[in-house]
Design a protein around this motif. Structure first.
Motif, PDB file in Angstrom:
ATOM      1  N   ILE A   1      -8.836  -0.327   6.745  1.00 60.92           N
ATOM      2  CA  ILE A   1      -7.918   0.330   7.667  1.00 60.92           C
ATOM      3  C   ILE A   1      -6.925   1.179   6.883  1.00 60.92           C
ATOM      4  CG2 ILE A   1      -6.135  -0.063   9.408  1.00 60.92           C
ATOM      5  CD1 ILE A   1      -7.545  -2.735  10.029  1.00 60.92           C
ATOM      6  N   GLN A   2      -6.805   2.445   7.279  1.00 60.31           N
ATOM      7  CA  GLN A   2      -5.866   3.376   6.648  1.00 60.31           C
ATOM      8  C   GLN A   2      -4.595   3.431   7.488  1.00 60.31           C
ATOM      9  OE1 GLN A   2      -6.453   5.303   3.871  1.00 60.31           O
ATOM     10  NE2 GLN A   2      -8.646   4.980   3.529  1.00 60.31           N
ATOM     11  N   VAL A   3      -3.468   3.036   6.894  1.00 57.05           N
ATOM     12  CA  VAL A   3      -2.204   2.938   7.627  1.00 57.05           C
ATOM     13  C   VAL A   3      -1.169   3.893   7.041  1.00 57.05           C
ATOM     14  CG1 VAL A   3      -0.385   1.381   8.436  1.00 57.05           C
ATOM     15  CG2 VAL A   3      -2.682   0.479   7.996  1.00 57.05           C
ATOM     16  N   LEU A   4      -0.459   4.602   7.923  1.00 55.06           N
ATOM     17  CA  LEU A   4       0.703   5.387   7.499  1.00 55.06           C
ATOM     18  C   LEU A   4       1.949   4.637   7.951  1.00 55.06           C
ATOM     19  CD1 LEU A   4       2.045   7.877   6.291  1.00 55.06           C
ATOM     20  CD2 LEU A   4       1.820   8.995   8.525  1.00 55.06           C
ATOM     21  N   ILE A   5       2.786   4.251   7.001  1.00 57.98           N
ATOM     22  CA  ILE A   5       4.034   3.521   7.279  1.00 57.98           C
ATOM     23  C   ILE A   5       5.187   4.520   7.228  1.00 57.98           C
ATOM     24  CG2 ILE A   5       5.603   1.732   6.465  1.00 57.98           C
ATOM     25  CD1 ILE A   5       3.126   0.393   5.153  1.00 57.98           C
TER      26      ILE A   5
ATOM     27  N   GLN B   1       8.197  -0.736   1.356  1.00 52.41           N
ATOM     28  CA  GLN B   1       7.492  -1.508   0.327  1.00 52.41           C
ATOM     29  C   GLN B   1       7.095  -2.889   0.837  1.00 52.41           C
ATOM     30  OE1 GLN B   1       6.346  -0.297  -2.448  1.00 52.41           O
ATOM     31  NE2 GLN B   1       7.343   1.692  -2.130  1.00 52.41           N
ATOM     32  N   LEU B   2       7.952  -3.497   1.670  1.00 49.97           N
ATOM     33  CA  LEU B   2       7.630  -4.812   2.223  1.00 49.97           C
ATOM     34  C   LEU B   2       6.416  -4.723   3.148  1.00 49.97           C
ATOM     35  CD1 LEU B   2       8.449  -7.802   2.485  1.00 49.97           C
ATOM     36  CD2 LEU B   2       9.899  -7.130   4.430  1.00 49.97           C
ATOM     37  N   LEU B   3       6.414  -3.722   4.011  1.00 52.13           N
ATOM     38  CA  LEU B   3       5.276  -3.536   4.918  1.00 52.13           C
ATOM     39  C   LEU B   3       4.003  -3.231   4.139  1.00 52.13           C
ATOM     40  CD1 LEU B   3       7.024  -1.393   7.694  1.00 52.13           C
ATOM     41  CD2 LEU B   3       6.294  -3.775   7.891  1.00 52.13           C
ATOM     42  N   LYS B   4       4.147  -2.418   3.104  1.00 48.03           N
ATOM     43  CA  LYS B   4       3.003  -2.085   2.255  1.00 48.03           C
ATOM     44  C   LYS B   4       2.414  -3.353   1.626  1.00 48.03           C
ATOM     45  CE  LYS B   4       1.775   1.099  -1.545  1.00 48.03           C
ATOM     46  NZ  LYS B   4       1.418   0.175  -2.642  1.00 48.03           N
ATOM     47  N   MET B   5       3.279  -4.233   1.158  1.00 49.42           N
ATOM     48  CA  MET B   5       2.815  -5.470   0.547  1.00 49.42           C
ATOM     49  C   MET B   5       2.092  -6.342   1.573  1.00 49.42           C
ATOM     50  SD  MET B   5       5.052  -8.486  -1.301  1.00 49.42           S
ATOM     51  CE  MET B   5       5.771  -8.984   0.282  1.00 49.42           C
ATOM     52  N   TYR B   6       2.685  -6.476   2.772  1.00 54.36           N
ATOM     53  CA  TYR B   6       2.056  -7.258   3.840  1.00 54.36           C
ATOM     54  C   TYR B   6       0.629  -6.762   4.104  1.00 54.36           C
ATOM     55  CZ  TYR B   6       6.554  -9.263   5.495  1.00 54.36           C
ATOM     56  OH  TYR B   6       7.733  -9.944   5.619  1.00 54.36           O
ATOM     57  N   LEU B   7       0.516  -5.453   4.278  1.00 55.30           N
ATOM     58  CA  LEU B   7      -0.747  -4.896   4.744  1.00 55.30           C
ATOM     59  C   LEU B   7      -1.788  -4.797   3.629  1.00 55.30           C
ATOM     60  CD1 LEU B   7       0.562  -2.179   7.216  1.00 55.30           C
ATOM     61  CD2 LEU B   7      -0.012  -4.568   7.635  1.00 55.30           C
ATOM     62  N   GLU B   8      -1.347  -4.506   2.419  1.00 53.54           N
ATOM     63  CA  GLU B   8      -2.307  -4.472   1.314  1.00 53.54           C
ATOM     64  C   GLU B   8      -2.839  -5.870   1.027  1.00 53.54           C
ATOM     65  OE1 GLU B   8      -0.467  -2.428  -1.955  1.00 53.54           O
ATOM     66  OE2 GLU B   8      -1.042  -0.450  -1.137  1.00 53.54           O
ATOM     67  N   ASN B   9      -2.012  -6.895   1.235  1.00 52.57           N
ATOM     68  CA  ASN B   9      -2.490  -8.272   1.088  1.00 52.57           C
ATOM     69  C   ASN B   9      -3.562  -8.593   2.131  1.00 52.57           C
ATOM     70  OD1 ASN B   9      -0.848  -8.851  -1.092  1.00 52.57           O
ATOM     71  ND2 ASN B   9       0.765  -9.791   0.143  1.00 52.57           N
ATOM     72  N   ALA B  10      -3.535  -7.867   3.241  1.00 55.65           N
ATOM     73  CA  ALA B  10      -4.532  -8.054   4.296  1.00 55.65           C
ATOM     74  C   ALA B  10      -5.722  -7.121   4.122  1.00 55.65           C
ATOM     75  CB  ALA B  10      -3.890  -7.835   5.662  1.00 55.65           C
ATOM     76  N   GLY B  11      -5.754  -6.388   3.005  1.00 54.19           N
ATOM     77  CA  GLY B  11      -6.895  -5.526   2.712  1.00 54.19           C
ATOM     78  C   GLY B  11      -6.818  -4.118   3.256  1.00 54.19           C
ATOM     79  N   MET B  12      -5.644  -3.695   3.703  1.00 49.03           N
ATOM     80  CA  MET B  12      -5.483  -2.352   4.240  1.00 49.03           C
ATOM     81  C   MET B  12      -5.012  -1.386   3.156  1.00 49.03           C
ATOM     82  SD  MET B  12      -3.724  -3.251   7.934  1.00 49.03           S
ATOM     83  CE  MET B  12      -4.256  -4.708   8.853  1.00 49.03           C
ATOM     84  N   ILE B  13      -5.189  -0.096   3.406  1.00 52.41           N
ATOM     85  CA  ILE B  13      -4.756   0.954   2.494  1.00 52.41           C
ATOM     86  C   ILE B  13      -3.554   1.655   3.117  1.00 52.41           C
ATOM     87  CG2 ILE B  13      -5.385   3.110   1.349  1.00 52.41           C
ATOM     88  CD1 ILE B  13      -8.296   2.150   1.435  1.00 52.41           C
ATOM     89  N   CYS B  14      -2.455   1.760   2.387  1.00 46.35           N
ATOM     90  CA  CYS B  14      -1.203   2.258   2.958  1.00 46.35           C
ATOM     91  C   CYS B  14      -0.713   3.534   2.287  1.00 46.35           C
ATOM     92  CB  CYS B  14      -0.109   1.193   2.845  1.00 46.35           C
ATOM     93  SG  CYS B  14      -0.492  -0.347   3.680  1.00 46.35           S
ATOM     94  N   SER B  15      -0.190   4.435   3.114  1.00 42.88           N
ATOM     95  CA  SER B  15       0.564   5.594   2.648  1.00 42.88           C
ATOM     96  C   SER B  15       1.965   5.483   3.233  1.00 42.88           C
ATOM     97  CB  SER B  15      -0.104   6.893   3.102  1.00 42.88           C
ATOM     98  OG  SER B  15      -1.406   7.011   2.555  1.00 42.88           O
ATOM     99  N   LEU B  16       2.954   6.072   2.561  1.00 43.56           N
ATOM    100  CA  LEU B  16       4.348   5.891   2.957  1.00 43.56           C
ATOM    101  C   LEU B  16       5.020   7.228   3.250  1.00 43.56           C
ATOM    102  CD1 LEU B  16       5.396   3.289   0.215  1.00 43.56           C
ATOM    103  CD2 LEU B  16       4.371   2.838   2.456  1.00 43.56           C
ATOM    104  N   ALA B  17       5.824   7.220   4.320  1.00 40.67           N
ATOM    105  CA  ALA B  17       6.630   8.396   4.656  1.00 40.67           C
ATOM    106  C   ALA B  17       8.030   7.915   5.022  1.00 40.67           C
ATOM    107  CB  ALA B  17       6.012   9.155   5.823  1.00 40.67           C
TER     108      ALA B  17
END
Length: 231
Positions: free
Chosen positions: A5-9, A18-34
Motif C-alpha cells: 500500500i502506497q500512503v501519502l501522509i 514520522q510517527l505515522l510513517k513508523m506505524y505504517l511501515e511496520n505494517a508493511g506500507m510504503i509512505c511519502s510525507l508532505a
C-alpha cells in the motif's frame, strides 16, 4: 507477491509525520510525507498513491480545502486524521469528500485497520475486471472509474459505492438505513442525512445520467428509463 500500500501522509508536524510513517511501515506500507497543501498537490501530480492521510489544522490550505481541491482531480481515498472530534467537523470532513475520519489520539492497530477497510471498500486490491453499464453510465470496477458517455466523472469513494450499490440493485427501492449499513458499515455512527448529502452530490455529478429516483417514505432507487441510450 502482495501489493504494498502506497500512503501519502500530510501533516504540518514533523513528529506526527514520522510517527505515522513508523506505524505504517511496520505494517508493511510504503509512505511519502508532505507538510502542507502545496507539497500535497505536487506529490499527487505524477505519483500514484493508494490512500492519503490528511491532517486538518495546517497553515495555508487547511485539510478541508486540500480535500476539496483533490476531489476535483482525483478519486484517491482520503482519511482525515484530526484532534477535532466534534460531529460537525466529522460531517464537514465527509461532505468535502473524505472517505473516513479518525480522531486523535488513535492506536496503530486502529489506523491500519481503518486504512485496510477503506481500501477494501474502494476495490483497489480486488482482482476484478468488469464493466458495468447502466444507460449512458459506464463503470470500470477494476479501475474504479465512472464515465458518463465519454466524460470521466470524479466521485468520492462513498459516492462511487452508493452509485454501484444502487446500480447493482436496479429497480429496487432501498431505504436510507440499507444504504448506510451497506456502504458505511454497521459500525458507522453518523446520521441518515449522510446518505441524502451523498445522493445530492452524486446526482449533480451525474447530470443527464441521473437515474436516481427518490422513493418517498422509503429512500432511493436507481432505474434507467426505457429511452436511455445503453450502448
Amino acid at each position: 507477491m502482495e501489493k504494498q500500500i502506497q500512503v501519502l501522509i500530510v501533516d504540518d508536524e514533523e513528529d506526527m509525520r514520522q510517527l505515522l510513517k513508523m506505524y505504517l511501515e511496520n505494517a508493511g506500507m510504503i509512505c511519502s510525507l508532505a507538510a502542507n497543501g502545496e507539497e500535497t498537490y505536487k506529490y499527487v501530480t505524477g505519483n500514484h498513491f493508494d490512500i492519503i492521510l490528511l491532517d486538518i489544522m495546517m497553515p495555508g490550505d487547511d485539510g478541508f480545502v486540500v480535500c476539496e481541491k483533490l476531489r476535483h482531480v482525483s478519486n484517491i481515498p482520503i482519511i482525515f486524521l484530526s484532534a477535532k472530534g466534534e460531529e460537525w467537523d466529522k460531517v464537514k470532513g465527509l461532505k468535502t469528500g473524505a472517505d473516513d475520519y479518525i480522531v486523535k489520539p488513535f492506536s496503530p492497530g486502529e489506523l491500519v485497520a481503518r486504512i485496510q477497510a477503506v481500501l477494501r471498500r474502494s476495490h483497489t486490491f480486488k482482482d476484478e475486471n468488469e464493466i458495468v453499464k447502466a444507460g449512458i453510465i459506464f463503470i470500470d470496477k477494476n479501475a474504479r472509474k465512472v464515465m458518463v458517455q465519454h466524460e470521466h466523472i470524479v466521485l468520492t469513494l462513498k459516492e462511487y459505492e452508493v452509485l454501484l450499490f444502487l446500480i447493482e440493485h436496479h429497480g429496487q427501492a432501498l431505504s436510507r438505513e440499507q444504504l448506510l449499513e451497506q456502504v458505511w458499515g454497521l459500525g458507522y455512527s453518523g446520521s441518515l442525512r449522510t446518505v441524502d448529502t451523498h445522493i445530492k452530490t452524486l446526482r449533480m455529478k451525474l447530470g443527464k445520467a441521473d437515474y436516481i429516483e427518490t422513493v418517498w417514505g422509503i429512500g432511493y432507487k436507481f432505474e434507467v428509463p426505457a429511452n436511455a441510450i445503453s450502448s
